[in-house]
Design a protein around this motif. Structure first.
Motif, PDB file in Angstrom:
ATOM      1  N   TYR A  56       1.218  -1.681  -0.269  1.00 51.15           N
ATOM      2  CA  TYR A  56      -0.399  -0.014  -0.084  1.00 51.15           C
ATOM      3  C   TYR A  56       1.004   0.949  -0.228  1.00 51.15           C
ATOM      4  O   TYR A  56       0.413   2.300  -0.352  1.00 51.15           O
ATOM      5  N   ARG A  57       1.482   1.656   1.165  1.00 52.01           N
ATOM      6  CA  ARG A  57       3.393   2.267   0.941  1.00 52.01           C
ATOM      7  C   ARG A  57       3.148   2.508  -0.488  1.00 52.01           C
ATOM      8  O   ARG A  57       3.311   3.485  -0.406  1.00 52.01           O
ATOM      9  N   GLU A  58       3.764   1.755  -1.109  1.00 50.42           N
ATOM     10  CA  GLU A  58       4.461   1.854  -2.517  1.00 50.42           C
ATOM     11  C   GLU A  58       3.544   2.739  -3.648  1.00 50.42           C
ATOM     12  O   GLU A  58       3.478   3.281  -4.882  1.00 50.42           O
ATOM     13  N   ARG A  59       2.439   2.348  -3.849  1.00 45.05           N
ATOM     14  CA  ARG A  59       1.160   2.587  -4.155  1.00 45.05           C
ATOM     15  C   ARG A  59       0.875   4.262  -4.118  1.00 45.05           C
ATOM     16  O   ARG A  59       0.958   5.035  -4.246  1.00 45.05           O
ATOM     17  N   ILE A  60       1.360   4.426  -2.711  1.00 44.84           N
ATOM     18  CA  ILE A  60       0.947   5.955  -2.187  1.00 44.84           C
ATOM     19  C   ILE A  60       1.906   6.761  -2.734  1.00 44.84           C
ATOM     20  O   ILE A  60       1.924   7.839  -3.589  1.00 44.84           O
ATOM     21  N   LEU A  61       3.032   6.051  -2.428  1.00 43.63           N
ATOM     22  CA  LEU A  61       4.404   6.223  -2.921  1.00 43.63           C
ATOM     23  C   LEU A  61       4.415   7.398  -4.539  1.00 43.63           C
ATOM     24  O   LEU A  61       4.628   8.198  -5.294  1.00 43.63           O
ATOM     25  N   ALA A  62       4.243   6.160  -5.248  1.00 42.10           N
ATOM     26  CA  ALA A  62       3.496   6.100  -6.553  1.00 42.10           C
ATOM     27  C   ALA A  62       2.802   7.602  -7.322  1.00 42.10           C
ATOM     28  O   ALA A  62       2.942   7.356  -8.330  1.00 42.10           O
ATOM     29  N   ALA A  63       1.717   7.501  -5.926  1.00 41.67           N
ATOM     30  CA  ALA A  63       1.056   8.682  -6.877  1.00 41.67           C
ATOM     31  C   ALA A  63       0.719  10.128  -5.881  1.00 41.67           C
ATOM     32  O   ALA A  63       0.435  10.900  -6.518  1.00 41.67           O
ATOM     33  N   ARG A  64       2.273  10.324  -5.747  1.00 42.37           N
ATOM     34  CA  ARG A  64       2.587  11.857  -5.374  1.00 42.37           C
ATOM     35  C   ARG A  64       2.945  12.667  -6.444  1.00 42.37           C
ATOM     36  O   ARG A  64       3.179  12.187  -7.372  1.00 42.37           O
ATOM     37  N   PRO A  65       2.773  14.051  -6.295  1.00 45.04           N
ATOM     38  CA  PRO A  65       3.052  14.580  -6.999  1.00 45.04           C
ATOM     39  C   PRO A  65       4.544  14.757  -7.337  1.00 45.04           C
ATOM     40  O   PRO A  65       5.703  14.480  -6.938  1.00 45.04           O
ATOM     41  N   VAL A  66       4.597  15.386  -8.680  1.00 48.71           N
ATOM     42  CA  VAL A  66       6.332  14.908  -9.173  1.00 48.71           C
ATOM     43  C   VAL A  66       6.977  16.122  -8.157  1.00 48.71           C
ATOM     44  O   VAL A  66       6.467  17.545  -7.593  1.00 48.71           O
ATOM     45  N   PHE A  70       6.384  14.859   0.435  1.00 48.26           N
ATOM     46  CA  PHE A  70       5.283  13.086   1.253  1.00 48.26           C
ATOM     47  C   PHE A  70       5.866  11.960   1.856  1.00 48.26           C
ATOM     48  O   PHE A  70       5.595  11.040   0.549  1.00 48.26           O
ATOM     49  N   GLU A  71       5.233  12.223   3.223  1.00 46.23           N
ATOM     50  CA  GLU A  71       5.667  10.324   4.009  1.00 46.23           C
ATOM     51  C   GLU A  71       4.864   9.402   4.010  1.00 46.23           C
ATOM     52  O   GLU A  71       4.175  10.456   5.063  1.00 46.23           O
ATOM     53  N   PRO A  72       3.922   8.855   4.080  1.00 45.61           N
ATOM     54  CA  PRO A  72       3.252   8.274   4.113  1.00 45.61           C
ATOM     55  C   PRO A  72       3.717   6.818   5.237  1.00 45.61           C
ATOM     56  O   PRO A  72       4.528   6.606   5.623  1.00 45.61           O
ATOM     57  N   LEU A  73       2.912   6.559   6.496  1.00 48.00           N
ATOM     58  CA  LEU A  73       3.647   6.759   8.094  1.00 48.00           C
ATOM     59  C   LEU A  73       2.125   5.774   8.467  1.00 48.00           C
ATOM     60  O   LEU A  73       0.891   5.931   8.181  1.00 48.00           O
ATOM     61  N   MET A  74       2.725   4.293   8.122  1.00 52.62           N
ATOM     62  CA  MET A  74       1.752   3.409   7.014  1.00 52.62           C
ATOM     63  C   MET A  74       1.341   2.596   9.078  1.00 52.62           C
ATOM     64  O   MET A  74       1.579   2.873  10.099  1.00 52.62           O
ATOM     65  N   VAL A  75       0.112   2.313   9.155  1.00 53.23           N
ATOM     66  CA  VAL A  75      -0.622   1.694  10.095  1.00 53.23           C
ATOM     67  C   VAL A  75      -1.309  -0.192  10.400  1.00 53.23           C
ATOM     68  O   VAL A  75      -2.048   0.138   8.449  1.00 53.23           O
TER      69      VAL A  75
END
Ligand SMILES: NC(=O)N[C@@H](CC(=O)O)C(=O)O
Ligand SMILES: [Zn+2]
Ligand SMILES: [Zn+2]
Length: 348
Positions: A56-66, A70-75
């Motif tokens: 899930y974290r990888e999908r979020i990182l891939a969706a970041r604006p160029v 931003f760092e997602p902290l996973m739960v």
């Protein structure tokens, strides 16, 4: 009073980014303001172990604006089957920061949540050992308990017992909505904190129900009466380090909210810090916003505060009437209304 407000860059300690085609929209909105966010795991299916959190974290990182950092902290999403080893493996991953307790049936996508807190004592013990916070949606789910009383009943039936039983466990009472919860957290030891949303600071149940039923104000725990709103404003603007920013920005497609049985959740990520500034300004407490938004959360989680800054200007603008949400639209909180503060897009 100044028309400019500069803050250390804030973090959002409670957000729903969802998954799939909506990620570029939800991630783009949060990354505009916040450096980091605690990403709630109640996706479909939920995020139950370190492997699922990593994907899930990888999908979020891939969706970041160029260019976004931003760092997602996973739960992790706790179920009746979550083991102490699952918790230890999550900690060892380096990217999981907490575990979330959803009482089964309490809120959106909580069907595989915990049916009895006692069943997951080994997992909770492992959280205490590893120093990872337990994040709690604090509402009982019994059909016979009035929806407005569910948070208070959770304190009496579960929260006190949990905090007593695990004295070293960090506990975040998420999205508190009552004077009872604010008081409970204030009186609890330092390892107990709480997030507060913008909507619970700005609104009470009259805003949702007077003059017509307004589905975009409906979230869980539900908006309470005005006296509770006042108590939450007191807590958020008190300077007490136990209280910190968690938007609970929780988008649902327009058709899922504007329905005979509408979903719970308010979408605020697109202008969250602006809304908090408005709430703090009403209290003449803008000087307390940086602590609440940028300092207390990292201190509770044991992380460094951010070092760069954002600037808000007092300049009216009109919130969009809708925003893209994958193939659908989301109607944000404050859609089409005036907002008093605007984020300067370039750093100060
Ligand atoms: N707050 C809400 O009303 N909804 C959240 C779930 C939650 O945080 O309880 C969601 O995921 O939609
Ligand atoms: Zn919740
Ligand atoms: Zn939430």
């Amino acid at each position: 009073m100044s028309d400019r407000l500069t803050l250390l860059r804030p973090d959002d300690w409670h957000i729903h980014l969802r998954d799939g085609a909506v990620l570029p929209h939800t991630v783009g909105d949060v990354a505009r303001t916040f450096a980091r966010a605690i990403v709630m795991p109640n996706t479909v299916p939920p995020v139950r172990d370190a492997a699922e959190a990593g994907a899930y974290r990888e999908r979020i990182l891939a969706a970041r604006p160029v260019g976004s950092r931003f760092e997602p902290l996973m739960v992790l999403y706790l179920t009746d089957r979550t083991s102490a080893d699952d918790i230890r493996a999550a900690k060892a991953s380096g990217f999981v920061y907490a575990a979330k307790l959803y009482p089964a049936g309490a809120t959106t996508n909580s069907d595989s949540g915990v049916t009895s807190i006692d069943k997951i004592f080994p997992a909770i013990e492992a959280l205490a050992e590893t120093g990872m916070p337990l994040l709690v949606h604090g509402e009982v789910t019994h059909a016979d308990v009035d929806v407005f009383d569910r948070e208070k009943r959770f304190i009496d039936e579960h929260m006190r017992r949990l905090v007593d039983r695990f004295p070293t466990l960090k506990v975040v009472f998420e999205h508190i909505t009552t004077a009872d919860a604010a008081q409970f957290v204030s009186e609890a030891p330092a390892n107990v904190g709480a997030t507060i949303t913008a909507q619970h600071l700005l609104y009470n149940r009259n805003h949702m129900l007077v003059g017509g039923i307004r589905p975009h104000f409906y979230c869980l725990p539900i908006l309470k009466r005005n006296t509770h709103q006042v108590a939450l404003l007191d807590a958020a603007t008190s300077g007490n380090r136990k209280f910190f920013l968690g938007t609970d920005s929780a988008p649902h497609a327009q058709h899922a909210k504007e329905a005979a049985c509408g979903c719970a959740g308010c979408y605020t990520a697109y202008a969250a810090i602006e809304m908090y500034a408005e709430a703090f300004e009403q209290r003449n407490a803008l000087d307390k916003l940086e602590g609440f938004a940028s300092l207390h959360g990292p201190a509770f989680y044991g992380l460094p505060a951010n070092t760069d800054r954002i600037t808000l200007v007092r300049e009216e603008w009109t919130a969009p009437s809708s925003l893209p949400f994958g193939d659908n639209l989301v109607i944000p909180l404050r859609a089409g209304e005036k907002l008093r503060w605007r984020l300067l897009e370039e750093n100060a």
